[in-house]
Design a protein around this motif. Structure first.
Motif, PDB file in Angstrom:
ATOM      1  N   THR A  64       0.683  -1.119  -0.075  1.00  8.26           N
ATOM      2  CA  THR A  64      -0.042  -0.014  -0.087  1.00  8.26           C
ATOM      3  C   THR A  64       0.911   1.390  -0.142  1.00  8.26           C
ATOM      4  O   THR A  64       0.203   2.196  -0.195  1.00  8.26           O
ATOM      5  CB  THR A  64      -0.903  -0.046   1.363  1.00  8.26           C
ATOM      6  OG1 THR A  64      -0.109  -0.023   2.254  1.00  8.26           O
ATOM      7  CG2 THR A  64      -2.016  -1.196   1.250  1.00  8.26           C
ATOM      8  N   ASN A  65       2.129   1.059   0.172  1.00  7.32           N
ATOM      9  CA  ASN A  65       3.202   2.172   0.140  1.00  7.32           C
ATOM     10  C   ASN A  65       4.034   2.006  -1.002  1.00  7.32           C
ATOM     11  O   ASN A  65       4.842   1.079  -1.161  1.00  7.32           O
ATOM     12  CB  ASN A  65       3.961   2.181   1.350  1.00  7.32           C
ATOM     13  CG  ASN A  65       4.779   3.484   1.550  1.00  7.32           C
ATOM     14  OD1 ASN A  65       5.140   3.865   0.525  1.00  7.32           O
ATOM     15  ND2 ASN A  65       4.915   3.924   2.686  1.00  7.32           N
ATOM     16  N   TRP A  66       4.022   2.877  -1.871  1.00  7.93           N
ATOM     17  CA  TRP A  66       4.898   2.539  -3.363  1.00  7.93           C
ATOM     18  C   TRP A  66       6.043   3.037  -3.041  1.00  7.93           C
ATOM     19  O   TRP A  66       7.073   2.412  -3.665  1.00  7.93           O
ATOM     20  CB  TRP A  66       4.244   3.752  -4.578  1.00  7.93           C
ATOM     21  CG  TRP A  66       4.433   5.158  -4.330  1.00  7.93           C
ATOM     22  CD1 TRP A  66       3.335   6.048  -3.707  1.00  7.93           C
ATOM     23  CD2 TRP A  66       5.600   5.902  -4.700  1.00  7.93           C
ATOM     24  NE1 TRP A  66       4.030   7.256  -3.731  1.00  7.93           N
ATOM     25  CE2 TRP A  66       5.306   7.116  -4.165  1.00  7.93           C
ATOM     26  CE3 TRP A  66       6.918   5.738  -4.972  1.00  7.93           C
ATOM     27  CZ2 TRP A  66       6.325   8.293  -4.435  1.00  7.93           C
ATOM     28  CZ3 TRP A  66       7.774   6.412  -5.347  1.00  7.93           C
ATOM     29  CH2 TRP A  66       7.453   7.837  -4.775  1.00  7.93           C
ATOM     30  N   CYS A  67       6.282   3.849  -2.086  1.00  5.73           N
ATOM     31  CA  CYS A  67       8.080   4.036  -1.696  1.00  5.73           C
ATOM     32  C   CYS A  67       8.707   2.710  -1.195  1.00  5.73           C
ATOM     33  O   CYS A  67       9.869   2.544  -1.439  1.00  5.73           O
ATOM     34  CB  CYS A  67       7.981   5.052  -0.623  1.00  5.73           C
ATOM     35  SG  CYS A  67       7.569   6.786  -1.307  1.00  5.73           S
ATOM     36  N   GLU A  68       7.814   1.888  -0.539  1.00  7.34           N
ATOM     37  CA  GLU A  68       8.379   0.658  -0.131  1.00  7.34           C
ATOM     38  C   GLU A  68       8.677  -0.400  -1.147  1.00  7.34           C
ATOM     39  O   GLU A  68       9.667  -1.062  -1.569  1.00  7.34           O
ATOM     40  CB  GLU A  68       7.531   0.090   0.827  1.00  7.34           C
ATOM     41  CG  GLU A  68       8.128  -1.410   1.630  1.00  7.34           C
ATOM     42  CD  GLU A  68       6.963  -2.074   2.448  1.00  7.34           C
ATOM     43  OE1 GLU A  68       7.018  -2.742   2.752  1.00  7.34           O
ATOM     44  OE2 GLU A  68       5.897  -1.236   2.682  1.00  7.34           O
ATOM     45  N   ALA A  69       7.704  -0.204  -2.079  1.00  9.12           N
ATOM     46  CA  ALA A  69       7.534  -1.262  -3.412  1.00  9.12           C
ATOM     47  C   ALA A  69       8.615  -1.055  -4.263  1.00  9.12           C
ATOM     48  O   ALA A  69       9.564  -1.807  -4.632  1.00  9.12           O
ATOM     49  CB  ALA A  69       6.234  -1.127  -4.142  1.00  9.12           C
ATOM     50  N   ILE A  70       9.033   0.412  -4.504  1.00  8.77           N
ATOM     51  CA  ILE A  70       9.800   0.698  -5.636  1.00  8.77           C
ATOM     52  C   ILE A  70      11.501   0.487  -5.224  1.00  8.77           C
ATOM     53  O   ILE A  70      12.187   0.552  -5.838  1.00  8.77           O
ATOM     54  CB  ILE A  70       9.877   2.311  -6.113  1.00  8.77           C
ATOM     55  CG1 ILE A  70      10.310   2.478  -7.085  1.00  8.77           C
ATOM     56  CG2 ILE A  70      10.473   3.337  -4.996  1.00  8.77           C
ATOM     57  CD1 ILE A  70      10.028   4.094  -7.877  1.00  8.77           C
ATOM     58  N   ASP A  71      11.681   0.205  -3.789  1.00  5.59           N
ATOM     59  CA  ASP A  71      12.841  -0.046  -3.326  1.00  5.59           C
ATOM     60  C   ASP A  71      13.414  -1.490  -3.576  1.00  5.59           C
ATOM     61  O   ASP A  71      14.437  -1.924  -3.301  1.00  5.59           O
ATOM     62  CB  ASP A  71      13.073   0.502  -1.963  1.00  5.59           C
ATOM     63  CG  ASP A  71      13.471   2.057  -1.636  1.00  5.59           C
ATOM     64  OD1 ASP A  71      13.734   2.540  -2.703  1.00  5.59           O
ATOM     65  OD2 ASP A  71      12.977   2.352  -0.628  1.00  5.59           O
ATOM     66  N   ARG A  72      12.409  -2.163  -4.056  1.00  6.56           N
ATOM     67  CA  ARG A  72      12.688  -3.697  -4.157  1.00  6.56           C
ATOM     68  C   ARG A  72      13.681  -4.006  -5.309  1.00  6.56           C
ATOM     69  O   ARG A  72      13.747  -3.002  -6.142  1.00  6.56           O
ATOM     70  CB  ARG A  72      11.384  -4.431  -4.382  1.00  6.56           C
ATOM     71  CG  ARG A  72      10.521  -4.357  -2.878  1.00  6.56           C
ATOM     72  CD  ARG A  72       9.030  -5.203  -3.273  1.00  6.56           C
ATOM     73  NE  ARG A  72       9.486  -6.669  -3.799  1.00  6.56           N
ATOM     74  CZ  ARG A  72       9.370  -7.460  -2.618  1.00  6.56           C
ATOM     75  NH1 ARG A  72       9.106  -7.191  -1.372  1.00  6.56           N
ATOM     76  NH2 ARG A  72       9.272  -8.765  -3.124  1.00  6.56           N
ATOM     77  N   LYS A  73      14.192  -4.961  -5.278  1.00 10.52           N
ATOM     78  CA  LYS A  73      15.404  -5.006  -6.360  1.00 10.52           C
ATOM     79  C   LYS A  73      14.956  -6.436  -7.325  1.00 10.52           C
ATOM     80  O   LYS A  73      15.639  -7.091  -7.934  1.00 10.52           O
ATOM     81  CB  LYS A  73      16.680  -5.511  -5.800  1.00 10.52           C
ATOM     82  CG  LYS A  73      17.331  -4.284  -5.001  1.00 10.52           C
ATOM     83  CD  LYS A  73      17.582  -3.137  -5.863  1.00 10.52           C
ATOM     84  CE  LYS A  73      18.109  -2.087  -4.931  1.00 10.52           C
ATOM     85  NZ  LYS A  73      18.090  -0.758  -5.681  1.00 10.52           N
ATOM     86  N   ASP A  74      13.566  -6.930  -7.049  1.00 14.36           N
ATOM     87  CA  ASP A  74      13.404  -8.021  -7.663  1.00 14.36           C
ATOM     88  C   ASP A  74      12.257  -8.091  -8.754  1.00 14.36           C
ATOM     89  O   ASP A  74      11.430  -8.853  -9.171  1.00 14.36           O
ATOM     90  CB  ASP A  74      12.628  -9.180  -6.532  1.00 14.36           C
ATOM     91  CG  ASP A  74      11.371  -8.543  -5.977  1.00 14.36           C
ATOM     92  OD1 ASP A  74      11.015  -7.467  -6.285  1.00 14.36           O
ATOM     93  OD2 ASP A  74      10.563  -9.355  -5.452  1.00 14.36           O
ATOM     94  N   PHE A  75      12.630  -6.847  -9.392  1.00 16.25           N
ATOM     95  CA  PHE A  75      11.724  -6.485 -10.781  1.00 16.25           C
ATOM     96  C   PHE A  75      12.865  -5.802 -11.854  1.00 16.25           C
ATOM     97  O   PHE A  75      13.591  -5.068 -11.435  1.00 16.25           O
ATOM     98  CB  PHE A  75      10.625  -5.730 -10.269  1.00 16.25           C
ATOM     99  CG  PHE A  75      10.872  -4.330  -9.919  1.00 16.25           C
ATOM    100  CD1 PHE A  75      10.580  -3.389 -11.087  1.00 16.25           C
ATOM    101  CD2 PHE A  75      10.963  -3.920  -8.596  1.00 16.25           C
ATOM    102  CE1 PHE A  75      10.538  -2.068 -10.268  1.00 16.25           C
ATOM    103  CE2 PHE A  75      11.614  -2.718  -8.203  1.00 16.25           C
ATOM    104  CZ  PHE A  75      11.152  -1.610  -8.994  1.00 16.25           C
ATOM    105  N   ASP A  76      12.055  -6.153 -12.822  1.00 17.84           N
ATOM    106  CA  ASP A  76      12.846  -5.462 -14.343  1.00 17.84           C
ATOM    107  C   ASP A  76      12.011  -4.082 -14.634  1.00 17.84           C
ATOM    108  O   ASP A  76      13.092  -3.370 -15.096  1.00 17.84           O
ATOM    109  CB  ASP A  76      13.072  -6.375 -15.400  1.00 17.84           C
ATOM    110  CG  ASP A  76      13.527  -7.963 -14.839  1.00 17.84           C
ATOM    111  OD1 ASP A  76      14.613  -7.606 -14.200  1.00 17.84           O
ATOM    112  OD2 ASP A  76      12.798  -8.882 -14.847  1.00 17.84           O
ATOM    113  N   ALA A  77      11.021  -3.796 -14.423  1.00 14.24           N
ATOM    114  CA  ALA A  77      10.314  -2.835 -15.108  1.00 14.24           C
ATOM    115  C   ALA A  77       9.147  -2.578 -14.067  1.00 14.24           C
ATOM    116  O   ALA A  77       8.611  -3.128 -13.438  1.00 14.24           O
ATOM    117  CB  ALA A  77       9.876  -3.084 -16.409  1.00 14.24           C
TER     118      ALA A  77
END
Length: 302
Positions: free
Chosen positions: A58-71
């Motif tokens: 529910t927090n995009w700042c937390e999600a965008i810091d992940r390293k398990d995605f390419d796009a």
């Protein structure tokens, strides 16, 4: 930023509203599911946890810091686009974002400057009508024609968005088309959210004929040529929905690790992605039209 683990693109998506659901629907359909995996989603409302994608944030700042995605795909309210896009650009994350990339010319210019400073990472702003097969055919025809003028009209009886004026909701579609087509003659832009019915069309005319693209009509009536009082359909290859076409080109670019320009599809006749250059030109065109309208209103009041 990203190191793809295999041939599939790992996608994170922020936004689960109506358009976000359409994007997830396309990504999980057979045509694209063999190319991409949605590995996480993010929306402010837990009820928007659709397609049971986990983990969900529910927090995009937390999600965008992940390293398990390419796009990254962003389909949030327009007023949030600039902030999220800026963080993605700084991190050089390949970004697919719904229009408008920002509300207002100043924020658009800031994003353009950040994009250049970051080395022009991949970004595709989904001006969705530019991916309509009939539009692509129109653009290909106009590239071979004499100087032409255009009128772009986009509007309807809604929606009324609290965070986005009609100019940046509807008008940006027409401004993007004008920015992309670059007519040598006059270009007229019309938009509004108080029209009786939905209207999405581009008219291009020269000294010899007129070509009309109307996304509200079905083939063969969505692209026609008018010459000497005779209206004739223009044939083109119809493939995919505009949204699916946009997502496909984005995923192709991520897969091929393109930088500031999406690779050409086999049937493409245009540059599919122009980074932040086209969105900036579109914002400048739209701002000029807004200023023109404001001047007319001010003159009529005085």
């Amino acid at each position: 930023w990203f190191q793809m683990s295999d041939d599939r693109v790992r996608v994170g998506q922020i936004g689960g509203g109506s358009w976000g659901q359409r994007i997830l629907g396309e990504l999980t359909c057979h045509a694209l599911s063999c190319t991409a995996d949605v590995v996480w989603t993010c929306s402010t409302r837990p009820s928007n946890r659709i397609y049971d994608v986990r983990p969900h944030f529910t927090n995009w700042c937390e999600a965008i810091d992940r390293k398990d995605f390419d796009a990254l795909i962003v389909a949030t309210p327009a007023s949030t686009h600039a902030e999220i896009a800026l963080e993605a650009i700084k991190r050089k994350i390949p970004l697919f974002i719904e229009k408008p990339v920002a509300i207002g010319i100043e924020d658009t210019r800031k994003l353009h400057a950040a994009w250049i400073a970051a080395g022009k990472p991949l970004i595709l702003v989904d001006h969705v009508y530019l991916f309509h097969p009939a539009y692509l055919q129109l653009r290909g025809i106009l590239r071979e024609r004499e100087p032409f003028s255009i009128r772009a009209a986009f509007g309807g009886s809604g929606p009324v968005r609290s965070d986005c004026a009609p100019a940046w909701d509807w008008g940006i579609h027409g401004a993007a088309a004008i920015a992309d087509l670059r007519p040598a003659g006059p270009a007229m832009l019309d938009y509004g959210n108080d029209w009786i019915c939905k209207h999405t069309s581009i008219e291009a005319w020269s000294r010899s004929d007129q070509i009309v693209f109307n996304a509200q009509l079905l083939p063969p009536f969505d692209l026609v040529c008018m010459h000497n009082g005779i209206t004739s359909p223009i044939e083109y290859v119809a493939y995919g929905t505009p949204l699916r076409n946009a997502l496909t080109q984005f995923l192709i670019a991520v897969h091929k690790r393109a930088s500031d320009r999406v690779q050409r599809a086999a049937t493409a006749t245009v540059r599919i992605c122009d980074g932040m250059d086209l969105p900036l030109r579109a914002a400048e065109i739209l701002e000029a039209e807004i200023a023109r309208r404001d001047a007319i209103v001010a003159g009529s009041i005085s």
